[in-house]
Design a protein around this motif. Structure first.
Motif, PDB file in Angstrom:
ATOM      1  N   SER A 270       0.835  -1.204   0.000  1.00  0.00           N
ATOM      2  CA  SER A 270       0.000   0.000   0.000  1.00  0.00           C
ATOM      3  C   SER A 270       0.869   1.254   0.000  1.00  0.00           C
ATOM      4  O   SER A 270       0.487   2.273  -0.576  1.00  0.00           O
ATOM      5  N   TYR A 353      -5.807   2.863   6.982  1.00  0.00           N
ATOM      6  CA  TYR A 353      -6.404   3.335   5.738  1.00  0.00           C
ATOM      7  C   TYR A 353      -6.752   2.217   4.762  1.00  0.00           C
ATOM      8  O   TYR A 353      -6.076   1.198   4.691  1.00  0.00           O
ATOM      9  N   THR A 354      -7.795   2.498   3.976  1.00  0.00           N
ATOM     10  CA  THR A 354      -8.146   1.602   2.875  1.00  0.00           C
ATOM     11  C   THR A 354      -7.577   2.212   1.594  1.00  0.00           C
ATOM     12  O   THR A 354      -7.056   3.326   1.602  1.00  0.00           O
ATOM     13  N   GLN A 355      -7.750   1.487   0.509  1.00  0.00           N
ATOM     14  CA  GLN A 355      -7.230   1.971  -0.772  1.00  0.00           C
ATOM     15  C   GLN A 355      -7.862   3.314  -1.155  1.00  0.00           C
ATOM     16  O   GLN A 355      -7.211   4.177  -1.732  1.00  0.00           O
ATOM     17  N   SER A 356      -9.134   3.505  -0.797  1.00  0.00           N
ATOM     18  CA  SER A 356      -9.786   4.755  -1.212  1.00  0.00           C
ATOM     19  C   SER A 356      -9.194   5.964  -0.481  1.00  0.00           C
ATOM     20  O   SER A 356      -9.157   7.065  -1.023  1.00  0.00           O
ATOM     21  N   HIS A 357      -8.719   5.761   0.740  1.00  0.00           N
ATOM     22  CA  HIS A 357      -8.051   6.875   1.429  1.00  0.00           C
ATOM     23  C   HIS A 357      -6.781   7.264   0.672  1.00  0.00           C
ATOM     24  O   HIS A 357      -6.473   8.440   0.490  1.00  0.00           O
ATOM     25  N   ASP A 359      -6.170   6.705  -2.466  1.00  0.00           N
ATOM     26  CA  ASP A 359      -6.568   7.330  -3.739  1.00  0.00           C
ATOM     27  C   ASP A 359      -6.887   8.811  -3.536  1.00  0.00           C
ATOM     28  O   ASP A 359      -6.565   9.651  -4.371  1.00  0.00           O
ATOM     29  N   PHE A 360      -7.512   9.119  -2.406  1.00  0.00           N
ATOM     30  CA  PHE A 360      -7.848  10.518  -2.104  1.00  0.00           C
ATOM     31  C   PHE A 360      -6.567  11.360  -2.003  1.00  0.00           C
ATOM     32  O   PHE A 360      -6.482  12.460  -2.560  1.00  0.00           O
ATOM     33  N   GLU A 363      -5.177  11.973  -5.396  1.00  0.00           N
ATOM     34  CA  GLU A 363      -6.003  12.956  -6.106  1.00  0.00           C
ATOM     35  C   GLU A 363      -5.666  14.385  -5.672  1.00  0.00           C
ATOM     36  O   GLU A 363      -5.518  15.281  -6.490  1.00  0.00           O
TER      37      GLU A 363
END
Ligand SMILES: Cc1ncc(COP(=O)(O)O)c(C=O)c1O
Length: 364
Positions: A270, A353-357, A359-360, A363
């Motif tokens: 990660s 954290y997850t992957q979407s965190h 990704d945020f 971004e």
């Protein structure tokens, strides 16, 4: 650091904590796990890593002494210097070439160390290998480097300690990258790493997977006796060292869990994922991605901001204002005007954290 999520077993340990003042059962649970992983005879808890540093340097530091390391972490340097000693970093040269990938850029420059010894001008009471090397990109130190540094230290009768806050991440990198270790368990690799040193300093807030705690472990019984005397003055009785019994239970459990190979695989992947995401958007990072963090090369990212205007800190502030992302400058603000780098560390809390965190963050 200290922002990891604790497991249900760690919380269960918190409930089991024995809060008797001296000789509480929880200390022996903790001591057994630390001894099992490190192999050191003497285990001294402390409320966090820097407390362990202060105790150790009170024993070995002092004016005219020179501590040598692949890189001292900032509190380690400060604690050494507070005794009047000098803290000298001799990382391998490629560690400062942030763009060049390398397998073990956390290594110490063994030749430079030998040269220093041959000059005979420095009074070196201790060598510290920081694994992984936090100040220079969270890069791992190879087993070969630990072995070589140990050999030189032993030939000159200089004790070697590991600043082992991230010992499990370092062990996993050795498994991934060093020939002969691919089929070994992280725990066995960690044991071998510790076997080449005479002791360790640990902030348990990293690979101890707890929110507070640390320890000092070593084989030298004379130093351990002195350490316990100093501990009583500031930290507390040697069977709790500024911690509650329940904290010791949580560290003991965390030290076992952190060596789980599936966890380490997810952890290292990660971090690399964040690095790849930033790189794909043209953000210059320290290559390759480290274990616990991605380091943005702020000097390159913000060439319009000179060192005396703190480019790293400017980026830290912007990230926080834009999206509430907390990061840390490692550059002129942290080290003063002679800092060889202007980095921003995006450290990733463990099991949070997850992957979407992630990704945020990419971004933003
Ligand atoms: C390598 C290293 N050593 C020592 C410390 C100090 O530990 P603590 O924050 O628990 O005092 C840290 C903290 O980040 C570290 O990364």
């Amino acid at each position: 650091s200290g922002t990891s999520a604790m497991s249900s077993e760690q919380w269960a340990g918190i409930m089991r904590g024995d809060e008797s003042y001296a000789g509480a059962r929880s200390f022996f649970v903790f001591e057994e796990v630390v001894k099992d992983i490190t192999g050191y005879k003497e285990v001294i808890p402390a409320h966090q890593g820097r407390a362990a540093e202060r105790i150790l340097f009170s024993i070995v530091g002092g004016k005219g002494k020179c501590m040598v390391s692949n890189s001292h972490f900032d509190t380690t340097r400060a604690n050494a210097e507070a005794t009047g000693a000098k803290a000298l970093d001799i990382p391998v040269r490629e560690a400062l070439d942030f763009e060049k990938p390398g397998l073990f850029k956390g290594n110490m420059d063994v030749q430079a160390f030998q040269k220093l010894l041959a000059e005979g001008k420095s009074n070196i009471p201790l060598v510290i290998l920081t694994i992984t090397n936090n100040s220079l990109g969270g890069q791992p130190v190879s087993m070969q480097n630990i072995r070589e540094v140990s050999k030189v230290c032993r030939a000159h009768n200089i004790p070697l300690f590991l600043d082992a806050a991230r010992f499990a991440e370092n062990a996993y990198f050795i498994k991934l990258r060093e020939a002969g270790y691919e089929n070994k368990a992280p725990k066995d690799i960690a044991k071998e790493m510790f076997s080449y040193a005479d002791g360790c300093l640990v902030s348990a807030k990293k690979d101890g997977l707890v929110n507070m705690g640390g320890f000092l472990a070593m084989n030298n019984t004379d130093w351990a006796k002195q350490a316990r005397d100093i501990e009583i003055l500031g930290e507390g009785f040697p069977t709790y060292g500024g911690l509650a019994g329940r904290d010791l239970e949580a560290i003991a459990q965390g030290l076992k869990e952190v060596l789980d190979e599936e966890y380490l695989k997810y952890r290292i992947k990660s971090t690399a994922y964040l690095g790849e995401g930033l790189r794909s958007h043209g953000v210059p990072i320290v290559e390759p991605p480290g274990g616990h963090a991605i380091y943005i090369n702020a000097k390159k990212f913000l060439p319009n901001i000179s060192s005396d205007k703190f480019p790293g800190q400017a980026l830290v502030c912007a990230l926080y204002l834009e999206a509430g992302i907390r990061s840390c400058e490692i550059g002129s603000l942290m080290f003063g005007e002679n800092a060889p780098m202007e980095l921003v560390r995006l450290a990733i809390p463990r099991r949070v954290y997850t992957q979407s965190h992630i990704d945020f963050v990419i971004e933003v």
